[in-house]
Design a protein around this motif. Structure first.
Motif, PDB file in Angstrom:
ATOM      1  N   TRP A 233     -16.363 -11.415  12.817  1.00 41.71           N
ATOM      2  CA  TRP A 233     -16.675 -10.978  11.449  1.00 41.71           C
ATOM      3  C   TRP A 233     -16.156 -11.953  10.396  1.00 41.71           C
ATOM      4  CZ3 TRP A 233     -19.455  -6.811   9.660  1.00 41.71           C
ATOM      5  CH2 TRP A 233     -19.922  -5.922  10.636  1.00 41.71           C
ATOM      6  N   ALA A 234     -15.227 -12.816  10.765  1.00 38.58           N
ATOM      7  CA  ALA A 234     -14.606 -13.710   9.779  1.00 38.58           C
ATOM      8  C   ALA A 234     -15.628 -14.603   9.080  1.00 38.58           C
ATOM      9  CB  ALA A 234     -13.543 -14.565  10.459  1.00 38.58           C
ATOM     10  N   GLY A 235     -16.694 -14.942   9.751  1.00 37.50           N
ATOM     11  CA  GLY A 235     -17.674 -15.837   9.161  1.00 37.50           C
ATOM     12  C   GLY A 235     -18.785 -15.154   8.401  1.00 37.50           C
ATOM     13  N   ARG A 236     -18.692 -13.837   8.226  1.00 38.45           N
ATOM     14  CA  ARG A 236     -19.772 -13.098   7.567  1.00 38.45           C
ATOM     15  C   ARG A 236     -19.661 -13.087   6.049  1.00 38.45           C
ATOM     16  NH1 ARG A 236     -23.138 -10.125  11.020  1.00 38.45           N
ATOM     17  NH2 ARG A 236     -24.015  -9.254   9.111  1.00 38.45           N
ATOM     18  N   GLY A 237     -18.585 -13.652   5.504  1.00 31.94           N
ATOM     19  CA  GLY A 237     -18.462 -13.729   4.052  1.00 31.94           C
ATOM     20  C   GLY A 237     -18.062 -12.429   3.394  1.00 31.94           C
ATOM     21  N   SER A 238     -17.167 -11.666   4.030  1.00 32.50           N
ATOM     22  CA  SER A 238     -16.779 -10.365   3.486  1.00 32.50           C
ATOM     23  C   SER A 238     -15.461 -10.394   2.706  1.00 32.50           C
ATOM     24  CB  SER A 238     -16.658  -9.346   4.619  1.00 32.50           C
ATOM     25  OG  SER A 238     -15.676  -9.748   5.556  1.00 32.50           O
ATOM     26  N   THR A 239     -14.952 -11.575   2.385  1.00 30.87           N
ATOM     27  CA  THR A 239     -13.658 -11.681   1.711  1.00 30.87           C
ATOM     28  C   THR A 239     -13.661 -10.987   0.353  1.00 30.87           C
ATOM     29  OG1 THR A 239     -13.109 -13.742   2.831  1.00 30.87           O
ATOM     30  CG2 THR A 239     -11.948 -13.283   0.778  1.00 30.87           C
ATOM     31  N   VAL A 240     -14.648 -11.250  -0.486  1.00 30.92           N
ATOM     32  CA  VAL A 240     -14.678 -10.654  -1.824  1.00 30.92           C
ATOM     33  C   VAL A 240     -14.886  -9.146  -1.735  1.00 30.92           C
ATOM     34  CG1 VAL A 240     -15.852 -10.649  -4.067  1.00 30.92           C
ATOM     35  CG2 VAL A 240     -15.448 -12.801  -2.873  1.00 30.92           C
ATOM     36  N   TYR A 241     -15.717  -8.713  -0.803  1.00 28.55           N
ATOM     37  CA  TYR A 241     -15.911  -7.279  -0.598  1.00 28.55           C
ATOM     38  C   TYR A 241     -14.581  -6.625  -0.233  1.00 28.55           C
ATOM     39  CZ  TYR A 241     -17.733  -2.945   1.482  1.00 28.55           C
ATOM     40  OH  TYR A 241     -17.987  -1.630   1.802  1.00 28.55           O
ATOM     41  N   GLY A 242     -13.837  -7.249   0.669  1.00 29.49           N
ATOM     42  CA  GLY A 242     -12.530  -6.729   1.051  1.00 29.49           C
ATOM     43  C   GLY A 242     -11.556  -6.711  -0.108  1.00 29.49           C
ATOM     44  N   MET A 243     -11.614  -7.729  -0.973  1.00 26.15           N
ATOM     45  CA  MET A 243     -10.752  -7.772  -2.149  1.00 26.15           C
ATOM     46  C   MET A 243     -11.030  -6.587  -3.069  1.00 26.15           C
ATOM     47  SD  MET A 243     -11.096 -11.838  -3.018  1.00 26.15           S
ATOM     48  CE  MET A 243     -10.351 -11.729  -4.645  1.00 26.15           C
ATOM     49  N   CYS A 244     -12.305  -6.286  -3.271  1.00 25.39           N
ATOM     50  CA  CYS A 244     -12.682  -5.156  -4.130  1.00 25.39           C
ATOM     51  C   CYS A 244     -12.149  -3.842  -3.569  1.00 25.39           C
ATOM     52  CB  CYS A 244     -14.197  -5.070  -4.257  1.00 25.39           C
ATOM     53  SG  CYS A 244     -14.966  -6.404  -5.199  1.00 25.39           S
ATOM     54  N   LYS A 245     -12.317  -3.645  -2.273  1.00 25.26           N
ATOM     55  CA  LYS A 245     -11.881  -2.391  -1.670  1.00 25.26           C
ATOM     56  C   LYS A 245     -10.353  -2.289  -1.629  1.00 25.26           C
ATOM     57  CE  LYS A 245     -15.965  -0.729  -0.975  1.00 25.26           C
ATOM     58  NZ  LYS A 245     -16.445   0.351  -1.880  1.00 25.26           N
ATOM     59  N   ALA A 246      -9.675  -3.393  -1.428  1.00 29.33           N
ATOM     60  CA  ALA A 246      -8.212  -3.367  -1.444  1.00 29.33           C
ATOM     61  C   ALA A 246      -7.705  -2.994  -2.837  1.00 29.33           C
ATOM     62  CB  ALA A 246      -7.655  -4.724  -1.014  1.00 29.33           C
ATOM     63  N   ALA A 247      -8.328  -3.553  -3.857  1.00 25.71           N
ATOM     64  CA  ALA A 247      -7.955  -3.210  -5.231  1.00 25.71           C
ATOM     65  C   ALA A 247      -8.222  -1.732  -5.512  1.00 25.71           C
ATOM     66  CB  ALA A 247      -8.737  -4.079  -6.216  1.00 25.71           C
ATOM     67  N   LEU A 248      -9.340  -1.224  -5.011  1.00 22.98           N
ATOM     68  CA  LEU A 248      -9.699   0.170  -5.214  1.00 22.98           C
ATOM     69  C   LEU A 248      -8.685   1.098  -4.546  1.00 22.98           C
ATOM     70  CD1 LEU A 248     -11.963   1.980  -6.429  1.00 22.98           C
ATOM     71  CD2 LEU A 248     -13.054   1.914  -4.181  1.00 22.98           C
ATOM     72  N   GLU A 249      -8.207   0.717  -3.381  1.00 19.09           N
ATOM     73  CA  GLU A 249      -7.225   1.545  -2.677  1.00 19.09           C
ATOM     74  C   GLU A 249      -5.879   1.564  -3.397  1.00 19.09           C
ATOM     75  OE1 GLU A 249      -7.022   0.565   1.463  1.00 19.09           O
ATOM     76  OE2 GLU A 249      -9.076   1.250   1.866  1.00 19.09           O
ATOM     77  N   ARG A 250      -5.461   0.420  -3.922  1.00 17.62           N
ATOM     78  CA  ARG A 250      -4.187   0.386  -4.664  1.00 17.62           C
ATOM     79  C   ARG A 250      -4.305   1.174  -5.960  1.00 17.62           C
ATOM     80  NH1 ARG A 250      -0.409   1.330  -6.855  1.00 17.62           N
ATOM     81  NH2 ARG A 250       1.539   0.160  -7.148  1.00 17.62           N
ATOM     82  N   PHE A 251      -5.458   1.118  -6.589  1.00 19.91           N
ATOM     83  CA  PHE A 251      -5.715   1.944  -7.767  1.00 19.91           C
ATOM     84  C   PHE A 251      -5.620   3.425  -7.394  1.00 19.91           C
ATOM     85  CE2 PHE A 251      -9.348   4.142 -10.058  1.00 19.91           C
ATOM     86  CZ  PHE A 251      -8.607   4.459 -11.192  1.00 19.91           C
ATOM     87  N   THR A 252      -6.159   3.781  -6.248  1.00 23.17           N
ATOM     88  CA  THR A 252      -6.158   5.169  -5.797  1.00 23.17           C
ATOM     89  C   THR A 252      -4.744   5.722  -5.668  1.00 23.17           C
ATOM     90  OG1 THR A 252      -8.249   4.915  -4.596  1.00 23.17           O
ATOM     91  CG2 THR A 252      -6.801   6.704  -3.902  1.00 23.17           C
ATOM     92  N   THR A 253      -3.885   5.026  -4.953  1.00 31.83           N
ATOM     93  CA  THR A 253      -2.543   5.543  -4.726  1.00 31.83           C
ATOM     94  C   THR A 253      -1.719   5.552  -6.015  1.00 31.83           C
ATOM     95  OG1 THR A 253      -1.799   3.338  -4.001  1.00 31.83           O
ATOM     96  CG2 THR A 253      -2.518   4.889  -2.295  1.00 31.83           C
ATOM     97  N   GLY A 254      -1.908   4.540  -6.845  1.00 30.86           N
ATOM     98  CA  GLY A 254      -1.184   4.504  -8.115  1.00 30.86           C
ATOM     99  C   GLY A 254      -1.593   5.646  -9.021  1.00 30.86           C
TER     100      GLY A 254
END
Length: 263
Positions: A163-184
């Protein structure tokens, strides 16, 4: 009559896939649902499904809903969405942030326009919509905010897999930010009895979007049906905040946990 009788729910990205399944499930439990997305006409998108289609499914089953055309990348559309919900049904009790615009492109090839659009729809829009509904939820001392995330928020393991070559880095960044927003936000609103959670599928869900990107197939035996996410979303959208808030939940794991509790 259901566990959400009398509640008002707003579900974004609800023209198809997970968002549509959640909208239908909430309506089946008695919620009045505002179905929000950009797709009003089938010809406007390469993906199957419109907000009108979702409303039709809800009404055919005896539920209550109306479609609100919304471009989540536009601040004025987000404000109009909440205003329309309040004018039509009353104060918003449930907000489900599901909408996403996703490009699978390696970092070295990512354009600024696409980068900004992904963060606007998947991070800024949920933040802004939450700001718009929080005052009413605090005043009534009840409410539920659910952010739809993904396993892409997790850090990759090394050596990385295919999966590393599928270009999902920015998508993962968005979801990680969304999760930190959620808990905060959950911590901020805990004393107000407002629940804030993030929910991801355990496995890839066959939707028009995931099929379009080649992430799964219609006959994938390991895929997770959209109804599983819908059932998990319902579970997170009616229990007291003291019982379920600040969770980064995975659909099948959550449903198993709640089933075990009930035994």
């Amino acid at each position: 009559m259901g566990v959400l009788a009398g509640k008002v729910a707003v579900v974004t990205g609800a023209s198809r896939g997970i968002g549509a399944a959640i909208a239908v499930r909430l309506a089946a439990e008695g919620a009045k649902v505002v179905v929000a997305a950009r797709t009003v006409e089938a010809s406007r998108s390469p993906l199957e499904g419109t907000i009108g289609d979702t409303v039709a499914r809800i009404e055919a089953a005896g539920g209550t809903a109306f479609p609100q055309a919304t471009d989540l990348s536009r601040e004025q559309d987000r404000e109009a969405l909440i205003r329309a919900a309040e004018e039509r049904y009353g104060p918003v009790d449930i907000l489900v942030n599901n909408a996403a615009v996703t490009y699978f492109t390696p970092v070295s090839e990512f354009t600024e326009r696409r980068y900004d659009l992904m963060f606007e729809v998947q991070v800024n829009a949920p933040f802004h919509l939450a700001q718009l509904v929080i005052p009413g939820m605090r005043e009534r001392r009840t409410g539920w905010i659910l952010n739809i995330s993904s396993v892409a928020a997790r850090h990759p393991t090394f050596p990385p897999g295919s999966w590393a070559g599928r270009g999902s880095t920015v998508y993962g960044m968005c979801k990680a930010a969304l999760e930190r927003f959620t808990t905060g936000l959950a911590a901020e609103l805990y004393a107000d009895n407002v629940a804030v959670n993030a929910l991801s599928p355990n496995r890839v869900v066959p939707t028009p979007g995931t099929l379009f990107h080649g992430l799964t197939t219609d006959d994938d035996p390991n895929a997770e049906p959209p109804t599983v996410m819908a059932d998990a979303a319902l579970a997170l959208c009616h229990r007291p905040a003291a019982e379920l808030t600040g969770r980064i939940a995975y659909s099948q794991d959550l449903l198993t946990e709640l089933q075990d509790r009930a035994l």
